[in-house]
Design an enzyme around this catalytic site. Structure first.
Site, PDB file in Angstrom:
ATOM      1  N   MET A  65      -2.173  -6.210   7.231  1.00  0.00           N
ATOM      2  CA  MET A  65      -3.043  -7.265   6.679  1.00  0.00           C
ATOM      3  C   MET A  65      -2.355  -8.041   5.553  1.00  0.00           C
ATOM      4  O   MET A  65      -3.029  -8.575   4.669  1.00  0.00           O
ATOM      5  CB  MET A  65      -4.332  -6.638   6.121  1.00  0.00           C
ATOM      6  CG  MET A  65      -5.071  -5.725   7.076  1.00  0.00           C
ATOM      7  SD  MET A  65      -6.430  -4.887   6.249  1.00  0.00           S
ATOM      8  CE  MET A  65      -6.920  -3.704   7.512  1.00  0.00           C
ATOM      9  N   SER A  66      -1.035  -8.057   5.563  1.00  0.00           N
ATOM     10  CA  SER A  66      -0.334  -8.665   4.410  1.00  0.00           C
ATOM     11  C   SER A  66       1.016  -9.222   4.831  1.00  0.00           C
ATOM     12  O   SER A  66       1.261  -9.458   6.011  1.00  0.00           O
ATOM     13  CB  SER A  66      -0.135  -7.593   3.323  1.00  0.00           C
ATOM     14  OG  SER A  66       0.802  -6.624   3.759  1.00  0.00           O
ATOM     15  N   HIS A  90      -2.347   0.546  -4.916  1.00  0.00           N
ATOM     16  CA  HIS A  90      -1.642  -0.617  -5.476  1.00  0.00           C
ATOM     17  C   HIS A  90      -1.745  -0.535  -6.992  1.00  0.00           C
ATOM     18  O   HIS A  90      -2.830  -0.706  -7.557  1.00  0.00           O
ATOM     19  CB  HIS A  90      -2.275  -1.926  -4.995  1.00  0.00           C
ATOM     20  CG  HIS A  90      -2.049  -2.204  -3.547  1.00  0.00           C
ATOM     21  ND1 HIS A  90      -1.128  -3.131  -3.107  1.00  0.00           N
ATOM     22  CD2 HIS A  90      -2.598  -1.662  -2.457  1.00  0.00           C
ATOM     23  CE1 HIS A  90      -1.148  -3.142  -1.781  1.00  0.00           C
ATOM     24  NE2 HIS A  90      -2.031  -2.265  -1.362  1.00  0.00           N
ATOM     25  N   HIS A 135      -8.115   4.308   5.144  1.00  0.00           N
ATOM     26  CA  HIS A 135      -7.132   4.009   4.097  1.00  0.00           C
ATOM     27  C   HIS A 135      -6.570   5.309   3.505  1.00  0.00           C
ATOM     28  O   HIS A 135      -5.427   5.338   3.038  1.00  0.00           O
ATOM     29  CB  HIS A 135      -7.769   3.138   3.012  1.00  0.00           C
ATOM     30  CG  HIS A 135      -6.778   2.550   2.042  1.00  0.00           C
ATOM     31  ND1 HIS A 135      -5.734   1.740   2.437  1.00  0.00           N
ATOM     32  CD2 HIS A 135      -6.653   2.681   0.691  1.00  0.00           C
ATOM     33  CE1 HIS A 135      -5.010   1.389   1.375  1.00  0.00           C
ATOM     34  NE2 HIS A 135      -5.546   1.954   0.310  1.00  0.00           N
ATOM     35  N   HIS A 165      -4.304  -9.457  -1.689  1.00  0.00           N
ATOM     36  CA  HIS A 165      -4.459  -9.739  -0.260  1.00  0.00           C
ATOM     37  C   HIS A 165      -5.406 -10.909  -0.020  1.00  0.00           C
ATOM     38  O   HIS A 165      -6.318 -11.150  -0.802  1.00  0.00           O
ATOM     39  CB  HIS A 165      -5.027  -8.509   0.472  1.00  0.00           C
ATOM     40  CG  HIS A 165      -4.176  -7.285   0.374  1.00  0.00           C
ATOM     41  ND1 HIS A 165      -4.187  -6.459  -0.731  1.00  0.00           N
ATOM     42  CD2 HIS A 165      -3.287  -6.752   1.234  1.00  0.00           C
ATOM     43  CE1 HIS A 165      -3.332  -5.470  -0.539  1.00  0.00           C
ATOM     44  NE2 HIS A 165      -2.767  -5.620   0.637  1.00  0.00           N
ATOM     45  N   TYR A 195      -7.724 -10.969   2.149  1.00  0.00           N
ATOM     46  CA  TYR A 195      -9.103 -10.488   2.361  1.00  0.00           C
ATOM     47  C   TYR A 195      -9.850 -10.220   1.055  1.00  0.00           C
ATOM     48  O   TYR A 195     -11.054 -10.016   1.054  1.00  0.00           O
ATOM     49  CB  TYR A 195      -9.130  -9.221   3.240  1.00  0.00           C
ATOM     50  CG  TYR A 195      -8.416  -8.018   2.669  1.00  0.00           C
ATOM     51  CD1 TYR A 195      -8.911  -7.318   1.577  1.00  0.00           C
ATOM     52  CD2 TYR A 195      -7.227  -7.564   3.229  1.00  0.00           C
ATOM     53  CE1 TYR A 195      -8.262  -6.220   1.053  1.00  0.00           C
ATOM     54  CE2 TYR A 195      -6.561  -6.473   2.716  1.00  0.00           C
ATOM     55  CZ  TYR A 195      -7.083  -5.807   1.633  1.00  0.00           C
ATOM     56  OH  TYR A 195      -6.423  -4.730   1.104  1.00  0.00           O
ATOM     57  N   GLU A 196      -9.125 -10.221  -0.091  1.00  0.00           N
ATOM     58  CA  GLU A 196      -9.820 -10.023  -1.362  1.00  0.00           C
ATOM     59  C   GLU A 196     -10.636 -11.263  -1.740  1.00  0.00           C
ATOM     60  O   GLU A 196     -11.477 -11.215  -2.638  1.00  0.00           O
ATOM     61  CB  GLU A 196      -8.825  -9.658  -2.468  1.00  0.00           C
ATOM     62  CG  GLU A 196      -8.228  -8.257  -2.264  1.00  0.00           C
ATOM     63  CD  GLU A 196      -7.194  -7.901  -3.319  1.00  0.00           C
ATOM     64  OE1 GLU A 196      -7.576  -7.725  -4.485  1.00  0.00           O
ATOM     65  OE2 GLU A 196      -6.000  -7.825  -2.973  1.00  0.00           O
ATOM     66  N   SER A 209       0.820  -1.222   0.000  1.00  0.00           N
ATOM     67  CA  SER A 209       0.000   0.000   0.000  1.00  0.00           C
ATOM     68  C   SER A 209       0.847   1.261   0.000  1.00  0.00           C
ATOM     69  O   SER A 209       1.664   1.471   0.903  1.00  0.00           O
ATOM     70  CB  SER A 209      -0.898   0.041   1.245  1.00  0.00           C
ATOM     71  OG  SER A 209      -1.928  -0.883   1.116  1.00  0.00           O
ATOM     72  N   ASN A 251       0.126   5.045  10.423  1.00  0.00           N
ATOM     73  CA  ASN A 251      -0.885   5.547  11.377  1.00  0.00           C
ATOM     74  C   ASN A 251      -0.622   4.913  12.738  1.00  0.00           C
ATOM     75  O   ASN A 251       0.072   3.901  12.829  1.00  0.00           O
ATOM     76  CB  ASN A 251      -2.298   5.161  10.900  1.00  0.00           C
ATOM     77  CG  ASN A 251      -2.429   3.657  10.668  1.00  0.00           C
ATOM     78  OD1 ASN A 251      -1.978   3.135   9.645  1.00  0.00           O
ATOM     79  ND2 ASN A 251      -3.023   2.965  11.625  1.00  0.00           N
ATOM     80  N   ALA A 296       2.342  -1.155   4.385  1.00  0.00           N
ATOM     81  CA  ALA A 296       1.944  -0.067   5.277  1.00  0.00           C
ATOM     82  C   ALA A 296       1.438  -0.728   6.547  1.00  0.00           C
ATOM     83  O   ALA A 296       0.800  -1.786   6.483  1.00  0.00           O
ATOM     84  CB  ALA A 296       0.836   0.753   4.636  1.00  0.00           C
TER      85      ALA A 296
HETATM   86  N1  HPA Z   1      -4.087  -1.968  10.815  1.00  0.00           N
HETATM   87  C1  HPA Z   1      -4.083  -2.909   9.840  1.00  0.00           C
HETATM   88  N2  HPA Z   1      -3.548  -2.695   8.655  1.00  0.00           N
HETATM   89  C2  HPA Z   1      -2.969  -1.502   8.418  1.00  0.00           C
HETATM   90  C3  HPA Z   1      -2.948  -0.494   9.386  1.00  0.00           C
HETATM   91  C4  HPA Z   1      -3.545  -0.735  10.655  1.00  0.00           C
HETATM   92  O1  HPA Z   1      -3.552   0.111  11.567  1.00  0.00           O
HETATM   93  N3  HPA Z   1      -2.305   0.572   8.828  1.00  0.00           N
HETATM   94  C5  HPA Z   1      -1.944   0.197   7.571  1.00  0.00           C
HETATM   95  N4  HPA Z   1      -2.353  -1.063   7.308  1.00  0.00           N
END
Ligand code: HPA
Length: 275
Positions: free
Chosen positions: A211-212, A61, A247, A83, A85-86, A30, A235, A113
């Site tokens: 998530m990856s 992406h 996102h 991913h 989750y897709e 990401s 974040n 990310a």
């Molecule tokens: N959680 C899960 N996935 C993420 C996050 C998060 O805070 N930031 C970027 N991808």
């Protein structure tokens, strides 16, 4: 995992790039896509043309396989990732690693990310992944065994190669972009976490959450590729700050940090070329 599709993908890439001999791979997660611009480009294939890969549905992406060179190192840059989750199974996620292995690459650097859990992590920081925790509640190696992934029960004691981790430190010093180290935890997504989950995962030893990356790292190390992992902390994880997660914040932070991300990876390729 569908090995017929994976084999077809390898053949397709071979036909498209008949002279390609990548020594390493780079998977851009990401917001990392623009890093590909730092490579001298020898060829580009949109993901939707590659059987089993398909377009990424996630903003940030790009969805292109870039055959490029940096510091003389021929590299397959996967500009965007698929991913879990897709919901399309493991084939699109495993495909970059499978292709790299079949092309004879020996190293792969995975980027992502991530939300910062550890107190000292702030948005914009880069974190070299020392180890991971798989909380996706799934494993890409489940199902019929294929020896491309080594033995049935692959050791996972050293997923993230120590030479690559050292080179990340050298690259950080040489280019002046600070890089910290930590443990990355992957949940399945696509929802972000609750503050209670983040508190729980903090006690488990997670420094950052995403998530990856874990599936690719697991597969690549099982296939005896050297694995490097690097997170851009985009974040504060849920509950660490009162702000809601989005996102947009993720892609906004990577946009602001792009200069550092590019500088660091280009220097890392220099370090790898000098080993
Ligand atoms: N959680 C899960 N996935 C993420 C996050 C998060 O805070 N930031 C970027 N991808």
């Amino acid at each position: 995992m569908n090995y017929d599709i994976l084999d077809q993908a390898v053949e397709f890439v071979r036909k498209a790039f008949p002279h390609a001999h990548p020594v390493c791979g780079l998977v851009l997660g990401s917001g990392w896509s623009d890093v590909a611009e730092a490579f001298e480009i020898k060829g580009i294939l949109p993901y939707e043309k590659i059987a089993g890969l398909g377009a990424t549905g996630v903003v940030g992406h790009a969805g292109r396989l870039v055959w490029g060179v940096s510091s003389g190192l021929e590299t397959f840059v996967f500009q965007g990732r698929r991913h879990w989750y897709e919901g399309e199974g493991w084939t699109p996620i495993a495909l970059p690693i499978f292709v790299l292995k079949q092309f004879g690459a020996t190293s792969v650097v995975l980027t992502n990310a991530a939300g910062g859990i550890r107190k000292d992590l702030t948005p914009g920081d880069l974190m070299a992944i020392d180890d991971h925790i798989n909380l996706m509640c799934a494993n890409p190696l489940m199902g019929k065994h294929n020896t491309v992934w080594g033995p049935r029960f692959p050791d996972q004691s050293h997923v993230y190669n120590s030479d690559l981790r050292d080179m990340m430190d050298q690259a950080s010093k040489a280019c002046g972009v600070p890089v910290t180290h930590g443990v990355y935890l992957a949940g399945s997504g696509p929802s972000y976490e609750t503050p209670a989950e983040i508190r729980a995962w903090q006690t488990l030893g997670a420094d950052a959450v995403g998530m990856s990356t874990v599936p690719e790292a697991l597969l690549a190390s099982a296939a005896s590729l050297r694995v490097g992992g690097i997170s851009c902390i985009t974040n504060y994880a849920a509950g660490i700050s009162p702000a809601a997660l989005s996102h947009e914040e993720v892609t906004d932070t990577t946009r602001k940090s792009m200069g550092n991300m590019k500088k660091f990876l280009i220097q890392l390729w220099k370090e790898m070329a000098h080993e």
